[in-house]
Write a protein that holds these residues in place. Sequence first.
Motif, PDB file in Angstrom:
ATOM      1  N   HIS A  18      -3.970 -33.493   3.097  1.00  0.00           N
ATOM      2  CA  HIS A  18      -4.434 -32.139   2.798  1.00  0.00           C
ATOM      3  C   HIS A  18      -3.816 -31.115   3.734  1.00  0.00           C
ATOM      4  O   HIS A  18      -3.243 -31.455   4.761  1.00  0.00           O
ATOM      5  N   GLY A  19      -3.966 -29.865   3.351  1.00  0.00           N
ATOM      6  CA  GLY A  19      -3.532 -28.757   4.190  1.00  0.00           C
ATOM      7  C   GLY A  19      -4.491 -28.566   5.353  1.00  0.00           C
ATOM      8  O   GLY A  19      -5.420 -29.345   5.558  1.00  0.00           O
ATOM      9  N   THR A  20      -4.273 -27.502   6.112  1.00  0.00           N
ATOM     10  CA  THR A  20      -5.137 -27.238   7.262  1.00  0.00           C
ATOM     11  C   THR A  20      -5.210 -25.747   7.553  1.00  0.00           C
ATOM     12  O   THR A  20      -4.284 -24.999   7.254  1.00  0.00           O
ATOM     13  N   ASN A  21      -6.324 -25.351   8.135  1.00  0.00           N
ATOM     14  CA  ASN A  21      -6.475 -23.983   8.604  1.00  0.00           C
ATOM     15  C   ASN A  21      -6.032 -23.866  10.067  1.00  0.00           C
ATOM     16  O   ASN A  21      -6.127 -22.806  10.651  1.00  0.00           O
ATOM     17  N   ASN A  22      -5.557 -24.972  10.643  1.00  0.00           N
ATOM     18  CA  ASN A  22      -5.158 -24.997  12.047  1.00  0.00           C
ATOM     19  C   ASN A  22      -3.729 -25.533  12.155  1.00  0.00           C
ATOM     20  O   ASN A  22      -3.520 -26.702  12.467  1.00  0.00           O
ATOM     21  N   PRO A  23      -2.719 -24.697  11.905  1.00  0.00           N
ATOM     22  CA  PRO A  23      -1.345 -25.181  11.936  1.00  0.00           C
ATOM     23  C   PRO A  23      -0.923 -25.775  13.280  1.00  0.00           C
ATOM     24  O   PRO A  23      -0.027 -26.611  13.329  1.00  0.00           O
ATOM     25  N   ALA A  24      -1.586 -25.401  14.359  1.00  0.00           N
ATOM     26  CA  ALA A  24      -1.253 -25.954  15.677  1.00  0.00           C
ATOM     27  C   ALA A  24      -1.590 -27.441  15.769  1.00  0.00           C
ATOM     28  O   ALA A  24      -1.126 -28.131  16.679  1.00  0.00           O
ATOM     29  N   SER A  25      -2.377 -27.973  14.827  1.00  0.00           N
ATOM     30  CA  SER A  25      -2.752 -29.386  14.855  1.00  0.00           C
ATOM     31  C   SER A  25      -1.670 -30.303  14.273  1.00  0.00           C
ATOM     32  O   SER A  25      -1.721 -31.517  14.466  1.00  0.00           O
TER      33      SER A  25
ATOM     34  N   TYR B  57      -9.909 -27.700   4.603  1.00  0.00           N
ATOM     35  CA  TYR B  57      -8.928 -28.617   4.011  1.00  0.00           C
ATOM     36  C   TYR B  57      -7.659 -27.907   3.562  1.00  0.00           C
ATOM     37  O   TYR B  57      -6.852 -28.477   2.836  1.00  0.00           O
ATOM     38  N   GLY B  58      -7.479 -26.679   3.963  1.00  0.00           N
ATOM     39  CA  GLY B  58      -6.286 -25.954   3.583  1.00  0.00           C
ATOM     40  C   GLY B  58      -6.274 -25.634   2.100  1.00  0.00           C
ATOM     41  O   GLY B  58      -7.319 -25.556   1.460  1.00  0.00           O
ATOM     42  N   THR B  59      -5.083 -25.511   1.563  1.00  0.00           N
ATOM     43  CA  THR B  59      -4.947 -25.042   0.187  1.00  0.00           C
ATOM     44  C   THR B  59      -4.816 -26.153  -0.844  1.00  0.00           C
ATOM     45  O   THR B  59      -4.807 -25.873  -2.042  1.00  0.00           O
ATOM     46  N   PHE B  60      -4.719 -27.424  -0.389  1.00  0.00           N
ATOM     47  CA  PHE B  60      -4.584 -28.518  -1.359  1.00  0.00           C
ATOM     48  C   PHE B  60      -5.080 -29.818  -0.763  1.00  0.00           C
ATOM     49  O   PHE B  60      -4.915 -30.063   0.431  1.00  0.00           O
TER      50      PHE B  60
END
Length: 120
Positions: A79-86, A64-67
């Motif tokens: 929410h944030g993401t660990n997959n910026p390409a998305s 869910y990323g950082t927030f």
Amino acid sequence: MPVGYSIRIDLSDRKLTLYRDNRIVRVYPVGVGKLATQTPHGDFKIMNKVPYPNSYRGGPLTVYGTFWMGLNKLGYGIHGTNNPASIGKYVSKGCIRMYNRDVEELARMVRIGTPVKIRA
């Protein structure tokens, strides 16, 4: 009297627009729900704000990323993401994904109760 902040999410453009007193403050690119798990349309509100939500939601460290900002529709949020390409794509299970730096900036500006309009 000022109206305050509000958010509008345009699913077809995959953009989140932040307004203050009905004026555009920022426009952010977002990832939204894929065909099988579309992001719901409607009028919602931010119900909670959780930094580093993965430990609270039981997910892997970066899902869910950082927030996380939960909406008043159970299981859905911004929410944030660990997959910026998305970002900019139809990829989520219905949530609104943002770059981590963008969701952190947004979270600093909006409060619980901020209106969120999601449109096609």
